[in-house]
Structure formats: structure tokens, C-alpha cells
Scaffold this motif. Structure first.
Motif, PDB file in Angstrom:
ATOM      1  N   PRO A 178     157.010  54.355 -11.647  1.00  0.00           N
ATOM      2  CA  PRO A 178     156.445  53.395 -10.664  1.00  0.00           C
ATOM      3  C   PRO A 178     155.480  52.278 -11.245  1.00  0.00           C
ATOM      4  O   PRO A 178     155.003  52.417 -12.336  1.00  0.00           O
ATOM      5  N   GLU A 179     155.573  51.283 -10.517  1.00  0.00           N
ATOM      6  CA  GLU A 179     154.830  50.231 -10.884  1.00  0.00           C
ATOM      7  C   GLU A 179     153.276  50.126 -10.843  1.00  0.00           C
ATOM      8  O   GLU A 179     152.319  49.500 -11.430  1.00  0.00           O
ATOM      9  N   ARG A 180     152.874  51.205  -9.893  1.00  0.00           N
ATOM     10  CA  ARG A 180     151.514  51.323  -9.418  1.00  0.00           C
ATOM     11  C   ARG A 180     151.100  52.796  -9.543  1.00  0.00           C
ATOM     12  O   ARG A 180     151.788  53.453  -8.723  1.00  0.00           O
ATOM     13  N   TYR A 181     150.304  53.070 -10.616  1.00  0.00           N
ATOM     14  CA  TYR A 181     150.046  54.510 -10.483  1.00  0.00           C
ATOM     15  C   TYR A 181     148.642  54.760 -11.168  1.00  0.00           C
ATOM     16  O   TYR A 181     148.020  53.723 -12.051  1.00  0.00           O
ATOM     17  N   ALA A 182     148.222  56.127 -11.154  1.00  0.00           N
ATOM     18  CA  ALA A 182     146.885  56.430 -11.673  1.00  0.00           C
ATOM     19  C   ALA A 182     147.265  57.494 -12.720  1.00  0.00           C
ATOM     20  O   ALA A 182     147.718  58.614 -12.350  1.00  0.00           O
ATOM     21  N   LEU A 183     146.693  57.368 -13.821  1.00  0.00           N
ATOM     22  CA  LEU A 183     146.889  58.327 -14.833  1.00  0.00           C
ATOM     23  C   LEU A 183     145.627  59.182 -15.219  1.00  0.00           C
ATOM     24  O   LEU A 183     144.289  58.798 -15.433  1.00  0.00           O
ATOM     25  N   ARG A 184     145.500  60.607 -14.919  1.00  0.00           N
ATOM     26  CA  ARG A 184     144.380  61.155 -15.169  1.00  0.00           C
ATOM     27  C   ARG A 184     144.226  61.837 -16.402  1.00  0.00           C
ATOM     28  O   ARG A 184     145.355  62.609 -16.980  1.00  0.00           O
ATOM     29  N   GLY A 185     142.987  61.988 -16.995  1.00  0.00           N
ATOM     30  CA  GLY A 185     142.692  62.659 -18.291  1.00  0.00           C
ATOM     31  C   GLY A 185     141.424  62.028 -18.633  1.00  0.00           C
ATOM     32  O   GLY A 185     140.573  61.694 -18.040  1.00  0.00           O
ATOM     33  N   ASP A 186     141.077  62.558 -19.909  1.00  0.00           N
ATOM     34  CA  ASP A 186     139.949  62.328 -20.552  1.00  0.00           C
ATOM     35  C   ASP A 186     139.957  61.088 -21.516  1.00  0.00           C
ATOM     36  O   ASP A 186     140.642  60.938 -22.446  1.00  0.00           O
ATOM     37  N   LEU A 187     139.264  60.103 -20.705  1.00  0.00           N
ATOM     38  CA  LEU A 187     139.747  58.600 -21.395  1.00  0.00           C
ATOM     39  C   LEU A 187     138.392  58.251 -22.491  1.00  0.00           C
ATOM     40  O   LEU A 187     137.358  58.312 -22.208  1.00  0.00           O
ATOM     41  N   LEU A 188     139.085  57.817 -23.484  1.00  0.00           N
ATOM     42  CA  LEU A 188     138.154  57.456 -24.607  1.00  0.00           C
ATOM     43  C   LEU A 188     138.639  56.101 -24.979  1.00  0.00           C
ATOM     44  O   LEU A 188     139.951  55.973 -25.440  1.00  0.00           O
ATOM     45  N   ASP A 189     137.838  55.005 -25.041  1.00  0.00           N
ATOM     46  CA  ASP A 189     137.880  53.819 -25.762  1.00  0.00           C
ATOM     47  C   ASP A 189     136.708  53.175 -26.088  1.00  0.00           C
ATOM     48  O   ASP A 189     135.584  53.945 -26.239  1.00  0.00           O
ATOM     49  N   PHE A 190     136.492  51.937 -26.725  1.00  0.00           N
ATOM     50  CA  PHE A 190     135.415  51.500 -27.227  1.00  0.00           C
ATOM     51  C   PHE A 190     135.014  50.168 -26.763  1.00  0.00           C
ATOM     52  O   PHE A 190     136.065  49.242 -26.503  1.00  0.00           O
ATOM     53  N   THR A 191     133.720  50.090 -26.385  1.00  0.00           N
ATOM     54  CA  THR A 191     133.213  48.488 -25.890  1.00  0.00           C
ATOM     55  C   THR A 191     132.677  47.844 -27.005  1.00  0.00           C
ATOM     56  O   THR A 191     132.465  46.449 -26.888  1.00  0.00           O
ATOM     57  N   ALA A 192     132.647  48.239 -28.070  1.00  0.00           N
ATOM     58  CA  ALA A 192     131.858  47.471 -29.364  1.00  0.00           C
ATOM     59  C   ALA A 192     131.974  48.566 -30.408  1.00  0.00           C
ATOM     60  O   ALA A 192     132.414  49.354 -30.571  1.00  0.00           O
ATOM     61  N   ASP A 193     131.610  47.800 -31.747  1.00  0.00           N
ATOM     62  CA  ASP A 193     131.733  48.423 -33.013  1.00  0.00           C
ATOM     63  C   ASP A 193     130.515  49.471 -33.125  1.00  0.00           C
ATOM     64  O   ASP A 193     129.642  49.039 -33.325  1.00  0.00           O
ATOM     65  N   PRO A 194     130.953  50.777 -33.298  1.00  0.00           N
ATOM     66  CA  PRO A 194     129.811  51.599 -33.487  1.00  0.00           C
ATOM     67  C   PRO A 194     129.307  51.542 -34.806  1.00  0.00           C
ATOM     68  O   PRO A 194     128.250  52.132 -35.165  1.00  0.00           O
ATOM     69  N   GLY A 195     129.722  50.927 -35.829  1.00  0.00           N
ATOM     70  CA  GLY A 195     129.594  50.698 -37.304  1.00  0.00           C
ATOM     71  C   GLY A 195     129.452  52.126 -37.991  1.00  0.00           C
ATOM     72  O   GLY A 195     129.897  53.035 -37.541  1.00  0.00           O
ATOM     73  N   PHE A 196     128.682  51.972 -39.102  1.00  0.00           N
ATOM     74  CA  PHE A 196     128.371  53.222 -39.772  1.00  0.00           C
ATOM     75  C   PHE A 196     127.354  54.091 -39.641  1.00  0.00           C
ATOM     76  O   PHE A 196     126.643  54.861 -40.345  1.00  0.00           O
ATOM     77  N   ALA A 197     126.531  53.906 -38.288  1.00  0.00           N
ATOM     78  CA  ALA A 197     125.500  54.721 -38.094  1.00  0.00           C
ATOM     79  C   ALA A 197     125.635  56.167 -37.729  1.00  0.00           C
ATOM     80  O   ALA A 197     127.091  56.426 -37.635  1.00  0.00           O
ATOM     81  N   ALA A 198     124.925  57.019 -37.924  1.00  0.00           N
ATOM     82  CA  ALA A 198     125.081  58.603 -37.455  1.00  0.00           C
ATOM     83  C   ALA A 198     125.653  58.488 -36.227  1.00  0.00           C
ATOM     84  O   ALA A 198     125.430  57.730 -35.393  1.00  0.00           O
ATOM     85  N   PRO A 199     126.328  59.630 -36.055  1.00  0.00           N
ATOM     86  CA  PRO A 199     127.125  59.715 -34.550  1.00  0.00           C
ATOM     87  C   PRO A 199     126.138  59.631 -33.469  1.00  0.00           C
ATOM     88  O   PRO A 199     126.471  59.055 -32.430  1.00  0.00           O
ATOM     89  N   THR A 200     124.973  60.246 -33.660  1.00  0.00           N
ATOM     90  CA  THR A 200     123.867  60.313 -32.561  1.00  0.00           C
ATOM     91  C   THR A 200     123.542  58.733 -32.269  1.00  0.00           C
ATOM     92  O   THR A 200     123.039  58.789 -31.137  1.00  0.00           O
TER      93      THR A 200
END
Length: 433
Positions: free
Chosen positions: A4-26
Motif C-alpha cells: 500500500p502507498e498509505r500505511y501505518a507501521l506499529r512498533g517501539d519507535l526510536l530516533d534522535f532529534t539532536a546529538d546526545p554527545g558523550f554525556a552520561a546516559p541520564t
């Protein structure tokens, strides 16, 4: 089957909006995790993300319980070197003469080039990599086969025939005039065609004369939007050789700078043996280093100073460098990147590693409006992953206390066998049997 040309994919979505850098995970910024959400895809592009199930006008593709990320971006890899991956016992210069050059010579044959391109591109997709910056061989036909195969699959690919007019065996050398004609023809036919882009590809300084490098720089200026890719400062023996060949240059990197090859679209593999002056030059020109940790470990080349490079303002992305690297899997590459940085006393988070192989690479390549994230309007280059593949992984990830612990265990214990599906511009191009 028509998708289909138009669909919705369900899942646990992970991406990034900016560089997390070398900071600690928290303390990491820019991490965008949306568990059990719907990724809306229309016309091959991201149309949005939502928590609630979409209405009936959207076909549903259910990957609930799976990790869904943008497809990986490999910023330095050699398509013909699948033929020599996992070869024993050499360092860089011996590796080239013993394994790489004999394998690449065969790609003068159009049938070998076509078959090799098909195998390579399908292998990338089977490892969750949907975009790449690729070295074919010196033969024009090898670049043509690679571009044609990528176009057929709808992939974002940056490549160009290798330039080598000296210090290479018979069957792998070109000359400046013929190389220029070949490059011009390839640029005019393939650059900016669909999702393809051309890269002037100087293998490395020892195998190109000054005349050839000046020619490559002139073509970069003549054809806007073209890239340049090469190798720099990978091994100490290589650095010494370059110093002998170019005594007038301050450093290996300076050789490329003097020939007009450094700009914001230059991708330089490795960069292990650079100094602070070199790193400042990277910042000033906008060139990036394609860090290839698996290859650097396998060939014994050295430990890249990622923190030092970024501290001077250089861009750093991640690359497999197959066949010096031992896998096309970016997951394995990221796990090796952690080990390299640990040897330097730096702790690389899963966030920083995954950013460097997705949005970070896209930004360094000036393609962040197209790939590397789930921003609305980007191409729907998507990889769907299992969270676990073995009882041990399931046990370990089940004990994770937060997202970073879960992702770090996934990155360290996982590989391409976790991949369920890969979509390129919204179309499924790999599905696990």
C-alpha cells in the motif's frame, strides 16, 4: 504483492532529534523514544507519528513489540570487498596487495560487476542499512552496476569510480584523461538521478598523482552537490609513505587540502593518526571522518580519538569498511566502537553510537531532510528489529532498568539476525524468512 502507498507501521519507535554527545546516559539530550506508536507512511515518506491507532483509511502493518528505527547509514564501505572479508593475517598495505587488489581486478568484467553489486546491495539491506557511501572499483562498469542496482531498490547511495593512476597493479590503474572522461559521463548520467549522488573517489593519496587529484577537485567545483571520498591516516606505515611521496605537505590530511579536495562534502575514512592541527582543518573545511572501528581493530591500525576529533569541531560518522571490517552489520560496528573508545578511556553510550549511524550521519552528509530520522517529510527508510534473539538476550534485556541499559545490551549482544524487515522509501526490500 503490491504494497500500500498509505500505511501505518506499529512498533517501539526510536530516533534522535539532536546529538546526545558523550554525556552520561541520564543526561543525554535528543533521544526520541515512543513505545507502541504508529509511524504513518504515505507516498514513500514519513507522514507523522501518533499514539492512537489510525483510522480505516490507513493500512496497518503490525510490528508491535519490535524496535523500529531509521535505516542505518554506512558512510564508508567497499562493495567488491565482500569477496575478501575475513581474510587472514595482514595490515593495511599488505592487505591491499594480497587480497583487495586481486579481488577488485575481476570487476572489469561486466557480469562480475553486476553480480557483485546485486549481492552487495541485498546484503546491506539484510543488515538494516538503507543508505551508504560506497567505493566500487577503478572500472567504470563497477560504478554503473552499483548505481543501477541502487536505483532499482530506491536506495540513497553515494558512490563513484575509484581514481588510481599509480602504485597499483596492472588492470587497476587509470590515467587522468580517461578517468576524467569516465567521471564526467558517470556524473552526467547518475548524479542527482533519483536518490543517487556522485562522489569523486580518490582511493588514497599514494595511488593518485597530483594531476589526478587536481582533476578530481576541478570536477567537484564543476558539478555542484558532488561528494569526495577517500582514506586518510589509517595506519602508521601509510602515513610514513605519504610523507615520503608529498614532502611539501605538513600532514597526510594537508595533501588533500593542498589539492582542493576538502570541503563540507568530503568523507575521509579512518583518520586515526591525525593531530590537533588536522582536526582544526576538518572543522574549518567541514569534512567528516568515517570512523571504522571493526576494520581498525581487525587490521591493527589503531584506536581513533573520537572525543578529540569532535572536541576540535570535526564531524564523525560510523562505517563498516567491509572488507577490512568483518561485518556489514552496523550493530556489530557500534559494539566495536564502544570497545575502541573504552581503550581510550572514553565511555560511548548507545545513544551516541546510534545517533552517529542515523541522524548524525545524515547531517554530516547534508541529507538530514531526507534520511536518518522519523521527521515528517523524510523518506521512509525504516528498519524493524527484534529486541532479542536468544534466551540469554531475552533474560538480560528483561532485567534492564531503563531504556539506555536495554539499548546498550541490544547493541552489545545483537547483530543482523535481529532484523525483521527493512523498508526503503516505504517499500519493503527485506523480510526475514
Amino acid at each position: 504483492m503490491t504494497f500500500p502507498e498509505r500505511y501505518a507501521l506499529r512498533g517501539d519507535l526510536l530516533d534522535f532529534t539532536a546529538d546526545p554527545g558523550f554525556a552520561a546516559p541520564t543526561g543525554a539530550q535528543g533521544v526520541r523514544y515512543r513505545p507502541d506508536h504508529w509511524l504513518l507512511v504515505e507516498g514513500g515518506r514519513i507522514a507523522g507519528v501518533q499514539a492512537d491507532a489510525p483510522d480505516a483509511s490507513w493500512a496497518q502493518v503490525d510490528h508491535r513489540g519490535s524496535l523500529v528505527m531509521p535505516g542505518f547509514i554506512d558512510t564508508h564501505v567497499h562493495s567488491p570487498q565482500l569477496d575478501v572479508i575475513a581474510s587472514y593475517g595482514t595490515e593495511l598495505l599488505e592487505w591491499l596487495n594480497t587480497y583487495t587488489f586481486p579481488a577488485e581486478r575481476r570487476y572489469a568484467d561486466p557480469e562480475v560487476a553486476a553480480a557483485g553489486a546485486e549481492r552487495f546491495l541485498d546484503s546491506l539491506l539484510a543488515h538494516g542499512t538503507t543508505s551508504a557511501v560506497v567505493f566500487p572499483t577503478v572500472h567504470k562498469v563497477s560504478a554503473e552496476a552499483l548505481f543501477a542496482g541502487a536505483e532499482q531498490r530506491g536506495m540513497r547511495l553515494i558512490a563513484g569510480k575509484i581514481l588510481m593512476d599509480r602504485h597499483a597493479p596492472d588492470g587497476l590503474r587509470d590515467d587522468v584523461e580517461q578517468a576524467e572522461r569516465d567521471c564526467v559521463d558517470l556524473v552526467q548520467r547518475w548524479h542527482c538521478r533519483g536518490r543517487l549522488a556522485y562522489a569523486l573517489t580518490v582511493r588514497f593519496a599514494p595511488t593518485s598523482t597530483s594531476e589526478q587529484m587536481h582533476m578530481a577537485a576541478a570536477l567537484m567545483k564543476a558539478y555542484p552537490g558532488t561528494y569526495m571520498q577517500t582514506h586518510v591516516a589509517e595506519s602508521r606505515d601509510e602515513v610514513r609513505w605519504v610523507a615520503e611521496l608529498f614532502p611539501q605537505s605538513r600532514s597526510y590530511l594537508d595533501v588533500y587540502h593542498r589539492h582542493g579536495l576538502l570541503n563540507e562534502r568530503a568523507v575521509l575514512a579512518h583518520g586515526i593518526w591525525l593531530d590537533d592541527t588536522d582536526r582544526v582543518l576538518l572543522r574549518e573545511t567541514g569534512a567528516q571522518i568515517a570512523h571504522s572501528p571493526s576494520s581498525n581493530l581487525f587490521l591493527g591500525s589503531g584506536l581513533f580519538d573520537w572525543l578529540g576529533a569532535e572536541g576540535q569541531g570535526a564531524h564523525v560518522t560510523l562505517a563498516t569498511d567491509v572488507g577490512g571490517g568483518t561485518s556489514l552489520s552496523m550493530i556489530r560496528t557500534l559494539a566495536d566502537a564502544y570497545k575502541v573508545q573504552a581503550m581510550r578511556g572514553v565511555k560511548l553510550t548507545a545513544y551516541k553510537a546510534l545517533y552517529g549511524a542515523t541522524r548524525g550521519a545524515a547531517q554530516a552528509l547534508h541529507l538530514a531532510d531526507e534520511i536518518g530520522s522519523f521527521d515528517t517529510g523524510c523518506h521512509a527508510d525504516v528498519a524493524v528489529w527484534d529486541w532479542t534473539s536468544t534466551p540469554l538476550m531475552q533474560h538480560r534485556i528483561g532485567l534492564a532498568q531503563d531504556l539506555h541499559e536495554k539499548l546498550f545490551a541490544w547493541m552489545t549482544l545483537g547483530d543482523e539476525r535481529l532484523l525483521q524487515a527493512a523498508y526503503v522509501a516505504g517499500t519493503p526490500r527485506f523480510r526475514r524468512a
